[in-house]
Enzyme design. Structure first.
Site, mmCIF file in Angstrom:
data_model
loop_
_atom_site.group_PDB
_atom_site.id
_atom_site.type_symbol
_atom_site.label_atom_id
_atom_site.label_comp_id
_atom_site.label_asym_id
_atom_site.label_seq_id
_atom_site.Cartn_x
_atom_site.Cartn_y
_atom_site.Cartn_z
ATOM 1 N N GLU A 58 0.827 -1.202 0.000
ATOM 2 C CA GLU A 58 0.000 0.000 0.000
ATOM 3 C C GLU A 58 0.865 1.258 0.000
ATOM 4 O O GLU A 58 0.591 2.227 -0.724
ATOM 5 C CB GLU A 58 -0.926 0.010 1.224
ATOM 6 C CG GLU A 58 -1.864 -1.186 1.296
ATOM 7 C CD GLU A 58 -1.284 -2.342 2.102
ATOM 8 O OE1 GLU A 58 -2.071 -3.068 2.734
ATOM 9 O OE2 GLU A 58 -0.050 -2.524 2.097
ATOM 10 N N ALA A 160 13.795 -38.154 -3.414
ATOM 11 C CA ALA A 160 13.966 -38.720 -4.750
ATOM 12 C C ALA A 160 14.059 -40.228 -4.604
ATOM 13 O O ALA A 160 14.711 -40.733 -3.689
ATOM 14 C CB ALA A 160 15.232 -38.163 -5.403
ATOM 15 N N ASP A 206 25.722 -38.248 3.677
ATOM 16 C CA ASP A 206 25.764 -37.501 2.417
ATOM 17 C C ASP A 206 26.632 -36.257 2.441
ATOM 18 O O ASP A 206 27.015 -35.756 1.388
ATOM 19 C CB ASP A 206 24.340 -37.083 2.010
ATOM 20 C CG ASP A 206 23.444 -38.280 1.734
ATOM 21 O OD1 ASP A 206 23.973 -39.393 1.551
ATOM 22 O OD2 ASP A 206 22.208 -38.092 1.715
ATOM 23 N N ALA A 300 11.633 -38.423 8.673
ATOM 24 C CA ALA A 300 10.457 -38.187 7.830
ATOM 25 C C ALA A 300 9.214 -38.824 8.444
ATOM 26 O O ALA A 300 8.138 -38.211 8.496
ATOM 27 C CB ALA A 300 10.696 -38.737 6.429
#
Length: 369
Positions: A58, A160, A206, A300
């Site tokens: 605004e 994945a 990883d 998960a």
């Protein structure tokens, strides 16, 4: 729909489009766009909120005015704020402008504002129309709305996997299941989030970088949740030049001596148990609207059970990994009947080369607040 209503919808959709230009940069604030017409219905200004701390939509629209807005009309996708934050209240600017009518898609869920801004506008004699293009505006700001109503961050779980449902071999190797285009999309996709969450196992196996590869500045906060603090002293995540990192650990079971062996730039927070909901609430308290869970099966599963996941994104590659002991996206939910299983909705599917991208809603949330 009458010609008049078509015109109102057109201008509100313009405001929503303008709001979307602030995607990935406004958090913890919402995405907001504003359009101003003069008393004859001609466009005289527009604006959007670009970044937290910068003028609201605004305010930008009023700064861009081409002519007097007196007796004009404003379209804005979220209720104008009425509290003093890092910027002045927008309601005051609307009232002082002499605008006669304002169309608002949604009330602001922030308790400092919700309904109060609308009330002030009405008390000033401005005609307020609420609910135009409500669904589109809700979709745009669903993470902001969810955080303000539940005090939890809107969670998206991503993984994945191969076409036979495996996310890695039984020895833990998972690079690379999907194609290069899918991996590049993930890097860009991370720019939509305020934080990326992994567990200790993912870090150990990883050693990920967890960045958008420059698609967002600053990069999303990298969050490692660990119950033990049994983490490597050398990791990509300890390099704070790439992005900031936060370790969240369970204060009951963790070996805190580890914290002396990592750079001081790494933030640390302890929580009272291993319940992922505490992570979601902690990040929401920091003002994080939307977080990405890129964790392994144990975390998960816990995150889904704790109600921390609202959407699921899966990349499926045309590969077969096989093996009963190969890694799955989840652990055992211990379902005994098919009617106990978790149902997804609103799935969107597309191909990325030979990979399949699937996005689904896990947790339906009522935004009628």
């Amino acid at each position: 729909m009458s010609e008049k209503n078509v015109s109102h919808t057109k201008w509100m959709k313009r405001a929503i489009f303008l709001a979307s230009l602030g995607k990935n940069t406004t958090s913890p604030n919402p995405m907001v766009g504003a359009v101003i017409l003069d008393k004859n219905g001609s466009l005289i200004s527009e604006g959007f909120h670009l970044k937290a701390g910068m003028p609201h939509a605004e305010a930008m629209a009023f700064n861009n005015l081409k002519k007097d807005a007196k007796d004009g009309t404003m379209y804005v996708n979220l209720e104008p704020c009425c509290h003093q934050g890092r910027t002045p209240p927008c309601v005051d600017k609307v009232i002082s402008s002499g605008i006669k009518k304002i169309y608002i898609s949604n009330k602001d869920p922030d308790k400092r504002v919700s309904g109060k801004g609308i009330k002030l506008l009405e008390e000033a004699g401005i005609k307020v129309h609420l609910g135009l293009c409500k669904k589109e505006s809700l979709e745009l700001n669903k993470a902001f709305i969810y955080r303000n109503i539940t005090n939890k961050a809107f969670g998206v779980l991503k993984w994945a996997m191969s076409i036979d449902g495996r996310i890695g071999l039984k020895n833990g190797k998972s690079k690379w299941i999907t194609n290069e285009d899918s991996r590049s999309l993930v890097h860009n996709f991370r720019a939509e989030f305020d934080a990326i969450i992994i567990g200790g196992n993912t870090l150990r196996k990883d050693n990920p970088l967890l960045t958008s590869r420059g698609s967002k500045t600053p990069e999303p906060l990298r969050v490692v949740f660990t119950k033990t603090l049994d983490l490597p002293t050398k990791s990509n995540l300890w390099d704070c030049n790439e992005a900031k990192t936060l370790i969240i650990y369970d204060s009951r079971t963790a070996n805190e001596s580890f914290l002396k062996r990592i750079p001081k730039c790494v933030e640390v927070e302890k929580i009272s148990s291993d319940n992922p909901e505490l992570i979601s609430k902690l990040l929401a308290k920091r003002g994080f609207n939307k977080v990405l869970w890129e964790c392994g099966p144990k975390l998960a599963t816990s995150a889904v059970k704790a109600g921390c996941i609202n959407e699921i994104i899966s990349f499926i590659a045309p590969k077969i990994l096989g093996g009963e002991n190969s890694m799955n996206p989840f652990g055992d939910f211990e379902f005994r009947e098919m009617n106990e299983t978790i149902k997804l909705s609103g799935s969107k599917i597309r191909f990325i080369g030979n990979d399949i991208f699937v996005k689904s809603s896990l947790k339906n949330f009522c935004y009628d607040y």
